[in-house]
Design a protein around this motif. Sequence first.
Motif, mmCIF file in Angstrom:
data_model
loop_
_atom_site.group_PDB
_atom_site.id
_atom_site.type_symbol
_atom_site.label_atom_id
_atom_site.label_comp_id
_atom_site.label_asym_id
_atom_site.label_seq_id
_atom_site.Cartn_x
_atom_site.Cartn_y
_atom_site.Cartn_z
ATOM 1 N N SER A 88 0.816 -1.214 0.000
ATOM 2 C CA SER A 88 0.000 0.000 0.000
ATOM 3 C C SER A 88 0.848 1.262 0.000
ATOM 4 O O SER A 88 0.415 2.308 -0.494
ATOM 5 C CB SER A 88 -0.928 0.024 1.216
ATOM 6 O OG SER A 88 -1.872 -1.018 1.148
ATOM 7 N N SER A 89 2.066 1.204 0.552
ATOM 8 C CA SER A 89 2.897 2.400 0.654
ATOM 9 C C SER A 89 3.855 2.568 -0.522
ATOM 10 O O SER A 89 4.826 3.313 -0.447
ATOM 11 C CB SER A 89 3.687 2.392 1.972
ATOM 12 O OG SER A 89 4.545 1.267 2.051
ATOM 13 N N LYS A 90 3.575 1.906 -1.632
ATOM 14 C CA LYS A 90 4.354 2.137 -2.850
ATOM 15 C C LYS A 90 3.447 2.780 -3.889
ATOM 16 O O LYS A 90 2.219 2.673 -3.797
ATOM 17 C CB LYS A 90 4.920 0.827 -3.406
ATOM 18 C CG LYS A 90 3.864 -0.118 -3.967
ATOM 19 C CD LYS A 90 4.480 -1.302 -4.694
ATOM 20 C CE LYS A 90 4.809 -0.942 -6.124
ATOM 21 N NZ LYS A 90 5.195 -2.114 -6.933
ATOM 22 N N ASN A 91 4.062 3.445 -4.838
ATOM 23 C CA ASN A 91 3.302 3.943 -5.975
ATOM 24 C C ASN A 91 3.405 2.923 -7.095
ATOM 25 O O ASN A 91 4.503 2.449 -7.401
ATOM 26 C CB ASN A 91 3.850 5.286 -6.443
ATOM 27 C CG ASN A 91 3.120 5.780 -7.681
ATOM 28 O OD1 ASN A 91 3.502 5.461 -8.787
ATOM 29 N ND2 ASN A 91 2.053 6.521 -7.492
ATOM 30 N N PRO A 92 2.283 2.550 -7.720
ATOM 31 C CA PRO A 92 2.327 1.492 -8.737
ATOM 32 C C PRO A 92 3.164 1.845 -9.960
ATOM 33 O O PRO A 92 3.572 0.958 -10.703
ATOM 34 C CB PRO A 92 0.848 1.305 -9.119
ATOM 35 C CG PRO A 92 0.157 2.535 -8.660
ATOM 36 C CD PRO A 92 0.912 3.031 -7.481
ATOM 37 N N ASP A 93 3.463 3.130 -10.161
ATOM 38 C CA ASP A 93 4.255 3.539 -11.328
ATOM 39 C C ASP A 93 5.757 3.469 -11.072
ATOM 40 O O ASP A 93 6.547 3.605 -12.005
ATOM 41 C CB ASP A 93 3.894 4.976 -11.735
ATOM 42 C CG ASP A 93 2.446 5.090 -12.197
ATOM 43 O OD1 ASP A 93 1.992 4.199 -12.921
ATOM 44 O OD2 ASP A 93 1.780 6.074 -11.822
ATOM 45 N N ILE A 94 6.156 3.281 -9.814
ATOM 46 C CA ILE A 94 7.575 3.425 -9.471
ATOM 47 C C ILE A 94 8.441 2.360 -10.142
ATOM 48 O O ILE A 94 9.567 2.638 -10.564
ATOM 49 C CB ILE A 94 7.787 3.435 -7.935
ATOM 50 C CG1 ILE A 94 9.107 4.124 -7.579
ATOM 51 C CG2 ILE A 94 7.748 2.059 -7.330
ATOM 52 C CD1 ILE A 94 9.087 5.608 -7.719
ATOM 53 N N ASP A 95 7.935 1.143 -10.265
ATOM 54 C CA ASP A 95 8.716 0.080 -10.909
ATOM 55 C C ASP A 95 9.046 0.442 -12.350
ATOM 56 O O ASP A 95 10.173 0.259 -12.808
ATOM 57 C CB ASP A 95 7.957 -1.259 -10.866
ATOM 58 C CG ASP A 95 7.870 -1.830 -9.460
ATOM 59 O OD1 ASP A 95 8.700 -1.450 -8.618
ATOM 60 O OD2 ASP A 95 6.980 -2.656 -9.210
ATOM 61 N N GLN A 96 8.055 0.959 -13.058
ATOM 62 C CA GLN A 96 8.252 1.338 -14.451
ATOM 63 C C GLN A 96 9.152 2.558 -14.572
ATOM 64 O O GLN A 96 10.039 2.624 -15.425
ATOM 65 C CB GLN A 96 6.884 1.620 -15.118
ATOM 66 C CG GLN A 96 6.936 1.756 -16.633
ATOM 67 C CD GLN A 96 7.489 0.522 -17.333
ATOM 68 O OE1 GLN A 96 7.195 -0.611 -16.946
ATOM 69 N NE2 GLN A 96 8.306 0.726 -18.355
ATOM 70 N N LEU A 97 8.927 3.548 -13.697
ATOM 71 C CA LEU A 97 9.721 4.783 -13.732
ATOM 72 C C LEU A 97 11.202 4.509 -13.493
ATOM 73 O O LEU A 97 12.068 5.098 -14.144
ATOM 74 C CB LEU A 97 9.224 5.765 -12.667
ATOM 75 C CG LEU A 97 7.946 6.549 -12.971
ATOM 76 C CD1 LEU A 97 7.447 7.263 -11.719
ATOM 77 C CD2 LEU A 97 8.175 7.558 -14.089
ATOM 78 N N CYS A 98 11.494 3.601 -12.569
ATOM 79 C CA CYS A 98 12.881 3.358 -12.166
ATOM 80 C C CYS A 98 13.487 2.120 -12.825
ATOM 81 O O CYS A 98 14.551 1.647 -12.414
ATOM 82 C CB CYS A 98 12.964 3.214 -10.646
ATOM 83 S SG CYS A 98 12.443 4.697 -9.772
ATOM 84 N N LYS A 99 12.813 1.604 -13.814
ATOM 85 C CA LYS A 99 13.277 0.391 -14.494
ATOM 86 C C LYS A 99 14.689 0.585 -15.049
ATOM 87 O O LYS A 99 14.981 1.585 -15.695
ATOM 88 C CB LYS A 99 12.314 0.037 -15.633
ATOM 89 C CG LYS A 99 12.468 -1.382 -16.137
ATOM 90 C CD LYS A 99 11.372 -1.715 -17.122
ATOM 91 C CE LYS A 99 11.455 -3.155 -17.573
ATOM 92 N NZ LYS A 99 10.389 -3.496 -18.541
ATOM 93 N N GLY A 100 15.568 -0.379 -14.756
ATOM 94 C CA GLY A 100 16.936 -0.304 -15.253
ATOM 95 C C GLY A 100 17.873 0.468 -14.350
ATOM 96 O O GLY A 100 19.083 0.515 -14.594
ATOM 97 N N LYS A 101 17.339 1.095 -13.304
ATOM 98 C CA LYS A 101 18.167 1.871 -12.376
ATOM 99 C C LYS A 101 18.322 1.069 -11.080
ATOM 100 O O LYS A 101 17.338 0.577 -10.532
ATOM 101 C CB LYS A 101 17.468 3.197 -12.092
ATOM 102 C CG LYS A 101 18.333 4.253 -11.421
ATOM 103 C CD LYS A 101 19.484 4.767 -12.271
ATOM 104 C CE LYS A 101 19.152 5.939 -13.138
ATOM 105 N NZ LYS A 101 20.374 6.588 -13.691
ATOM 106 N N PRO A 102 19.564 0.886 -10.588
ATOM 107 C CA PRO A 102 19.738 0.171 -9.317
ATOM 108 C C PRO A 102 18.887 0.812 -8.219
ATOM 109 O O PRO A 102 18.795 2.042 -8.140
ATOM 110 C CB PRO A 102 21.230 0.333 -9.024
ATOM 111 C CG PRO A 102 21.858 0.563 -10.363
ATOM 112 C CD PRO A 102 20.846 1.327 -11.162
ATOM 113 N N ARG A 103 18.287 -0.026 -7.379
ATOM 114 C CA ARG A 103 17.360 0.508 -6.386
ATOM 115 C C ARG A 103 17.530 -0.195 -5.048
ATOM 116 O O ARG A 103 17.737 -1.399 -4.975
ATOM 117 C CB ARG A 103 15.920 0.333 -6.887
ATOM 118 C CG ARG A 103 14.865 0.810 -5.892
ATOM 119 C CD ARG A 103 13.467 0.952 -6.499
ATOM 120 N NE ARG A 103 13.071 -0.077 -7.407
ATOM 121 C CZ ARG A 103 11.808 -0.493 -7.576
ATOM 122 N NH1 ARG A 103 10.835 0.059 -6.879
ATOM 123 N NH2 ARG A 103 11.522 -1.431 -8.436
#
Length: 280
Positions: free
Chosen positions: A38-53
């Motif tokens: 619930s405390s994540k934004n559903p777009d964050i995976d796509q936005l940060c794709k390819g970037k170490p996290r």
Amino acid sequence: MAINWFPGHMVKTKREIKENLKLVDAVIEIRDARIPNSSKNPDIDQLCKGKPRIILLNKCDLANEKITKEWKKSLENNETVVLEVNALKNDGLKNIKPALLKLLKEKHDRLKAKGLVKITTRVMVVGIPNVGKSTFINKMARNNIAKTGDRPGVTKSKQWIKTSIGIELLDTPGVLWPKFEDEQVGLNLAFTGAIKDEIMDIEELAFNLVKKLEVDFKDELMTRYKLEHLSEETIENLDNIARKRGCLISGGNIDYNRIAVILLDEFRGGKIGRISLERP
């Protein structure tokens, strides 16, 4: 329970994140360990794709330890490291630099091969409001640079923060709201204080919290409020808790506002127990 989503803010924030990603080596995403979904934004995976996290499961001291370990295992992959932290008490933050060095090893090796000795790692910090982002940044910087508060949405603008361990943090406004397509997401955010109580019906919220706890955390609820048994009716359980706490008004009626405030405060403070509202 009507909770508004802010698509206008979201479009602007997503655009800013895309632009800022070009400036950083990695992303630190902060979530609430009690509600990692619930405390994540559903777009964050796509936005940060390819970037170490690095995903920080913050407030881990308030969450069920076993369930947090399950989340860690579920969320980790080749590009993502998950750490359990309590930013307020500085617990687990020492593991961030080693995790970044591990994620960025190939890039750093290339830079060293070119003769670069002193490498500064630039990291963007993202997270929804009131998840502990500013507290985390202040602990990393060791002074109160980022504004903090127990109200959502304190950070208003982008800023760079230097630390003493060779990491520069890019703070961004915490307006990456989740979509409230699932009512439970909205409830979970409200239970943990990510949504302002002022816009909520806190009596209804407390009722829903008891409804959740009487199913999944029955023992903790009974122990905290010294209940001998639980009724099948949530309202009866709420009334019994109120009586135990002396939340009565004239005529022996229940003061629902007062018991609602007590229940929410005690849940958020971990006094009912270490409770995770979601499982992976």
